[in-house]
Design a protein around this motif. Structure first.
Motif, mmCIF file in Angstrom:
data_model
loop_
_atom_site.group_PDB
_atom_site.id
_atom_site.type_symbol
_atom_site.label_atom_id
_atom_site.label_comp_id
_atom_site.label_asym_id
_atom_site.label_seq_id
_atom_site.Cartn_x
_atom_site.Cartn_y
_atom_site.Cartn_z
ATOM 1 N N ILE A 41 3.508 -12.840 -0.927
ATOM 2 C CA ILE A 41 2.499 -11.793 -1.107
ATOM 3 C C ILE A 41 2.922 -10.530 -0.372
ATOM 4 O O ILE A 41 2.877 -9.423 -0.911
ATOM 5 C CB ILE A 41 1.124 -12.252 -0.554
ATOM 6 C CG1 ILE A 41 0.676 -13.570 -1.185
ATOM 7 C CG2 ILE A 41 0.064 -11.160 -0.723
ATOM 8 C CD1 ILE A 41 0.192 -13.477 -2.600
ATOM 9 N N ILE A 42 3.350 -10.702 0.880
ATOM 10 C CA ILE A 42 3.604 -9.538 1.739
ATOM 11 C C ILE A 42 4.950 -8.894 1.428
ATOM 12 O O ILE A 42 5.139 -7.696 1.650
ATOM 13 C CB ILE A 42 3.509 -9.973 3.233
ATOM 14 C CG1 ILE A 42 2.046 -10.318 3.539
ATOM 15 C CG2 ILE A 42 3.999 -8.888 4.162
ATOM 16 C CD1 ILE A 42 1.802 -10.825 4.933
ATOM 17 N N GLY A 43 5.902 -9.671 0.884
ATOM 18 C CA GLY A 43 7.223 -9.120 0.577
ATOM 19 C C GLY A 43 8.072 -9.030 1.830
ATOM 20 O O GLY A 43 7.889 -9.791 2.778
ATOM 21 N N GLU A 44 8.982 -8.074 1.848
ATOM 22 C CA GLU A 44 9.935 -7.964 2.953
ATOM 23 C C GLU A 44 9.383 -7.167 4.119
ATOM 24 O O GLU A 44 9.993 -7.098 5.183
ATOM 25 C CB GLU A 44 11.231 -7.296 2.465
ATOM 26 C CG GLU A 44 12.000 -8.122 1.446
ATOM 27 C CD GLU A 44 12.421 -9.473 2.015
ATOM 28 O OE1 GLU A 44 13.081 -9.485 3.069
ATOM 29 O OE2 GLU A 44 12.065 -10.505 1.416
ATOM 30 N N ASN A 45 8.258 -6.526 3.918
ATOM 31 C CA ASN A 45 7.676 -5.657 4.949
ATOM 32 C C ASN A 45 7.431 -6.419 6.246
ATOM 33 O O ASN A 45 6.686 -7.390 6.270
ATOM 34 C CB ASN A 45 6.349 -5.103 4.394
ATOM 35 C CG ASN A 45 5.757 -4.041 5.282
ATOM 36 O OD1 ASN A 45 6.256 -3.813 6.388
ATOM 37 N ND2 ASN A 45 4.711 -3.387 4.789
ATOM 38 N N ARG A 46 8.068 -5.986 7.341
ATOM 39 C CA ARG A 46 7.849 -6.660 8.625
ATOM 40 C C ARG A 46 6.724 -5.990 9.418
ATOM 41 O O ARG A 46 6.389 -6.422 10.514
ATOM 42 C CB ARG A 46 9.129 -6.656 9.483
ATOM 43 C CG ARG A 46 10.323 -7.377 8.876
ATOM 44 C CD ARG A 46 10.033 -8.752 8.318
ATOM 45 N NE ARG A 46 9.612 -9.712 9.345
ATOM 46 C CZ ARG A 46 9.125 -10.914 9.078
ATOM 47 N NH1 ARG A 46 8.960 -11.303 7.826
ATOM 48 N NH2 ARG A 46 8.780 -11.721 10.049
ATOM 49 N N THR A 47 6.172 -4.894 8.910
ATOM 50 C CA THR A 47 5.059 -4.234 9.607
ATOM 51 C C THR A 47 3.856 -4.123 8.672
ATOM 52 O O THR A 47 3.334 -3.036 8.437
ATOM 53 C CB THR A 47 5.450 -2.814 10.072
ATOM 54 O OG1 THR A 47 5.888 -2.078 8.917
ATOM 55 C CG2 THR A 47 6.555 -2.829 11.100
ATOM 56 N N PRO A 48 3.435 -5.252 8.110
ATOM 57 C CA PRO A 48 2.373 -5.166 7.106
ATOM 58 C C PRO A 48 1.007 -4.889 7.720
ATOM 59 O O PRO A 48 0.786 -5.140 8.913
ATOM 60 C CB PRO A 48 2.388 -6.566 6.480
ATOM 61 C CG PRO A 48 2.867 -7.453 7.575
ATOM 62 C CD PRO A 48 3.844 -6.645 8.378
ATOM 63 N N ALA A 49 0.123 -4.352 6.895
ATOM 64 C CA ALA A 49 -1.291 -4.242 7.275
ATOM 65 C C ALA A 49 -2.039 -5.319 6.499
ATOM 66 O O ALA A 49 -1.879 -5.445 5.285
ATOM 67 C CB ALA A 49 -1.823 -2.858 6.924
ATOM 68 N N VAL A 50 -2.816 -6.117 7.221
ATOM 69 C CA VAL A 50 -3.504 -7.253 6.598
ATOM 70 C C VAL A 50 -4.982 -7.193 6.964
ATOM 71 O O VAL A 50 -5.330 -6.941 8.117
ATOM 72 C CB VAL A 50 -2.884 -8.592 7.070
ATOM 73 C CG1 VAL A 50 -3.639 -9.779 6.491
ATOM 74 C CG2 VAL A 50 -1.410 -8.671 6.705
ATOM 75 N N GLY A 51 -5.843 -7.399 5.980
ATOM 76 C CA GLY A 51 -7.288 -7.373 6.228
ATOM 77 C C GLY A 51 -7.920 -8.717 5.912
ATOM 78 O O GLY A 51 -7.459 -9.444 5.026
ATOM 79 N N PHE A 52 -8.968 -9.038 6.655
ATOM 80 C CA PHE A 52 -9.747 -10.250 6.398
ATOM 81 C C PHE A 52 -11.185 -9.842 6.118
ATOM 82 O O PHE A 52 -11.757 -9.068 6.882
ATOM 83 C CB PHE A 52 -9.696 -11.186 7.610
ATOM 84 C CG PHE A 52 -8.366 -11.839 7.809
ATOM 85 C CD1 PHE A 52 -8.109 -13.093 7.286
ATOM 86 C CD2 PHE A 52 -7.340 -11.184 8.494
ATOM 87 C CE1 PHE A 52 -6.870 -13.701 7.440
ATOM 88 C CE2 PHE A 52 -6.096 -11.782 8.655
ATOM 89 C CZ PHE A 52 -5.861 -13.047 8.127
ATOM 90 N N VAL A 53 -11.747 -10.362 5.045
ATOM 91 C CA VAL A 53 -13.139 -10.061 4.716
ATOM 92 C C VAL A 53 -13.981 -11.301 5.010
ATOM 93 O O VAL A 53 -13.785 -12.351 4.394
ATOM 94 C CB VAL A 53 -13.307 -9.682 3.231
ATOM 95 C CG1 VAL A 53 -14.740 -9.260 2.954
ATOM 96 C CG2 VAL A 53 -12.337 -8.588 2.845
ATOM 97 N N HIS A 54 -14.892 -11.184 5.946
ATOM 98 C CA HIS A 54 -15.764 -12.308 6.287
ATOM 99 C C HIS A 54 -16.885 -12.439 5.242
ATOM 100 O O HIS A 54 -17.137 -11.521 4.468
ATOM 101 C CB HIS A 54 -16.399 -12.075 7.667
ATOM 102 C CG HIS A 54 -15.415 -12.163 8.802
ATOM 103 N ND1 HIS A 54 -15.674 -12.870 9.954
ATOM 104 C CD2 HIS A 54 -14.176 -11.645 8.956
ATOM 105 C CE1 HIS A 54 -14.642 -12.777 10.765
ATOM 106 N NE2 HIS A 54 -13.712 -12.022 10.198
ATOM 107 N N CYS A 55 -17.575 -13.563 5.273
ATOM 108 C CA CYS A 55 -18.797 -13.769 4.476
ATOM 109 C C CYS A 55 -18.614 -13.526 2.978
ATOM 110 O O CYS A 55 -19.439 -12.887 2.345
ATOM 111 C CB CYS A 55 -19.930 -12.866 4.952
ATOM 112 S SG CYS A 55 -20.370 -13.028 6.676
ATOM 113 N N VAL A 56 -17.546 -14.025 2.380
ATOM 114 C CA VAL A 56 -17.400 -13.863 0.930
ATOM 115 C C VAL A 56 -18.139 -15.010 0.228
ATOM 116 O O VAL A 56 -17.745 -16.172 0.326
ATOM 117 C CB VAL A 56 -15.907 -13.815 0.523
ATOM 118 C CG1 VAL A 56 -15.766 -13.789 -0.990
ATOM 119 C CG2 VAL A 56 -15.242 -12.600 1.148
ATOM 120 N N GLY A 57 -19.224 -14.650 -0.430
ATOM 121 C CA GLY A 57 -20.042 -15.665 -1.092
ATOM 122 C C GLY A 57 -20.937 -16.420 -0.132
ATOM 123 O O GLY A 57 -21.510 -17.442 -0.489
#
Ligand SMILES: Cc1cc2nc3c(=O)[nH]c(=O)nc-3n(C[C@H](O)[C@H](O)[C@H](O)COP(=O)(O)OP(=O)(O)OC[C@H]3O[C@@H](n4cnc5c(N)ncnc54)[C@H](O)[C@@H]3O)c2cc1C
Ligand code: SF4
Ligand code: SF4
Ligand code: SF4
Lengths: 122, 349
Positions: free
Chosen positions: B152-168
């Motif tokens: 998913i992230i690919g080769e990027n070693r400095t990715p930005a990742v988000g988490f969404v709480h309370c889905v459903g």
């Protein structure tokens, strides 16, 4: 004669925070010097007990929050009202040395005022 | 072998497996039914278990060893075609198994059919199933297990990742008013795991309330802030889109500053919640016990638990969201109550 093109309307500046720019150099410097800033959980105890908060805009919770969001300008100015009384240290549940933190914020973010640029007009 | 048991256990997830083991220690003969090809329930899908990060596969291996007992007959790939009260005492179930049709009887039934993970595609605004970089907590566990977050992230070693709480969860429109209990801790755990894998990553958790209720959970939160620098933003992600580089653009309100925020991400992880297993309605329907308006099986007593039918018992997440240790505890308790019932103590409720 120039036509009057000012109808009293204009585009307001966006108030949106763009988190893509949050990780700026100053914040990294601050977090390196005051790692405890990362522990703040935005409970508001510091702002609630602040001696200056009743009379001025000073709100340490918001200041910390805005710094972590990379939006410093609006909030650093508030720190001018801080009296360094240290009440906020007493109430912080995360044990952050808030007074020391404020000192560091001022040193890092208010550098232009602390060390005015020289070479102009002298 | 004859087909009469003391207890039929429906579902060989953590609850069913633990109850089978406890009952076997008491000398109670059980038939443990699992509709999937393998025992383990959701534990099969997880990589590491909060709060300590123990390997789910090790816990499952231990639990599987414990159900290797002469008192336990485990049938996987078992479909329950019917289940009902017999004339007189006890219950009868008709099964379709790999070895053909089969009828089994027992004095008691333990329902341990667990939960169903909320289908995140129902929250269209998050783009699950539309954008490749939007995945669920369960997908991320699988990526961790197979060491393939790079897909998913690919080769990027400095990715930005988000988490969404309370889905459903905590979402009337999604049909789930309840809090799923485990997903705040899961998000914090997974956020730290991302930082372990990508120390240069920027990681955000978008939460409504942070419910770190259990022992050592608050320590996880502190560690996430202090050691890993994870940023917590109080506000629900309202919409997600894709930019021209196929990265994800998420919008939310930073409710603590009262300002809208926008962020570009390499991966967005949706914390799908614990929803009721629709199978439980079918099972309870044929046994004349009730489900609550949230779909989970109704307890007979809000303090002491258990259900109304004589000789029918429950354990685990079929009665609502629970952590693994809570599930295991309830399974042990159910085994004790079943043992008492078989020895002549009534169900009390
Ligand atoms: C994303 C996520 C992460 C989690 N991480 C953690 C963690 O780190 N730590 C922790 O403590 N807890 C965690 N949990 C909670 C944990 O997964 C549950 O507590 C546990 O799986 C509940 O076990 P259970 O046996 O009640 O249900 P399940 O695990 O759902 O097992 C139920 C079993 O019953 C079977 N079944 C269902 N219907 C039938 C039927 N009709 N006939 C036969 N069999 C049937 C199912 O196939 C399944 O095998 C997490 C939950 C989620 C959603
Ligand atoms: S030290 Fe400053 S911020 Fe803290 S309570 Fe005193 S005036 Fe307020
Ligand atoms: S009292 Fe401490 S934890 Fe609470 S908002 Fe102020 S600095 Fe943050
Ligand atoms: S545990 Fe946290 S993420 Fe899960 S539903 Fe409750 S508040 Fe939301």
């Amino acid at each position: 004669m120039t036509p009057d093109i000012n109808f009293g309307f204009g585009l307001s500046k966006s108030s949106r925070i763009n988190l893509d720019n949050a990780d700026n150099e100053k914040f990294r410097e601050l977090a390196a010097r005051e790692p405890d800033i990362l522990k703040c959980m935005a409970c508001g105890s510091c702002a609630a007990s602040c001696s200056a908060g009743n009379f001025t805009e000073l709100n340490l919770r918001k200041i910390i929050l805005m710094l972590t969001r990379g939006a410093e300008k609006e909030t650093v100015r508030q720190l001018e009202s801080c009296m360094f009384c240290g009440k906020c240290i007493l109430v912080c549940p995360r044990g952050i040395n808030t007074r020391h933190l404020i000192k560091s914020i001022r040193e890092i973010y208010c550098r232009p005022c602390a060390e005015p640029e020289t070479g102009n007009g002298i | 072998m004859d087909n009469n048991y003391n207890t039929i256990i429906i579902g060989a997830g953590p609850a069913g497996m633990e109850a089978a083991y406890r009952l076997s220690v008491f000398g109670i003969r059980t038939c443990l039914l699992e509709k999937e090809a393998e025992t383990g329930g959701h534990l099969l899908k997880w990589d590491r278990i909060f709060p300590e990060g123990r390997k789910a596969s090790e816990i499952l291996g231990f639990m599987r060893k414990r159900i290797e007992s002469g008192n336990i007959t485990t049938i996987t790939s078992a479909r329950i075609d019917s289940i009902r009260k017999k004339a007189g005492n006890g219950y009868e179930a008709e099964l379709a198994t790999n070895e053909g049709k089969k009828t089994i009887t027992a004095d008691t039934i333990l329902i341990a059919c667990g939960f169903k993970l909320f289908n995140a595609a129902k929250k269209e605004e998050y783009g699950y199933g539309i954008y490749n970089r939007v995945i669920t907590n369960a997908d991320l566990e699988n990526l961790f297990k197979t060491n393939s977050t790079g897909s998913i992230i690919g080769e990027n070693r400095t990715p930005a990742v988000g988490f969404v709480h309370c889905v459903g969860s905590r979402d009337e429109k999604a049909g789930n008013r309840h809090c799923s209990k485990v997903c705040c801790a899961t998000a914090v755990k997974q956020a730290m795991e991302i930082k372990e894998a990508y120390p240069q990553a920027t990681v955000y958790c978008f939460y409504m309330d942070l419910r770190m209720f259990g022992r050592h959970y608050e320590d996880m939160y502190l560690e996430a802030q202090q050691k890993y620098g994870i940023r917590f933003i109080r506000g629900r992600v309202s919409e997600v889109s894709e930019d021209c580089n196929e990265r994800i653009v998420a919008k939310a309100e930073d409710t603590l500053s009262g300002k809208p925020v926008k962020i570009t991400l390499d991966m967005l992880v949706l914390m799908s919640g614990i929803a009721c297993n629709p199978d439980s309605g079918k099972i309870t329907g044929s046994l004349s016990i009730e489900n609550d308006s949230d779909g989970f099986i109704k307890y007979a007593d809000s303090i002491f638990g258990q259900v109304k039918g004589p000789g029918i018992f429950t354990a685990g997440t079929c009665t609502g969201p629970k952590t693994l240790p809570e599930t295991i505890n309830e399974a042990g308790e159910a085994a004790a109550v079943i043992y008492g019932y078989l020895k002549g103590n009534s169900n009390n409720f």
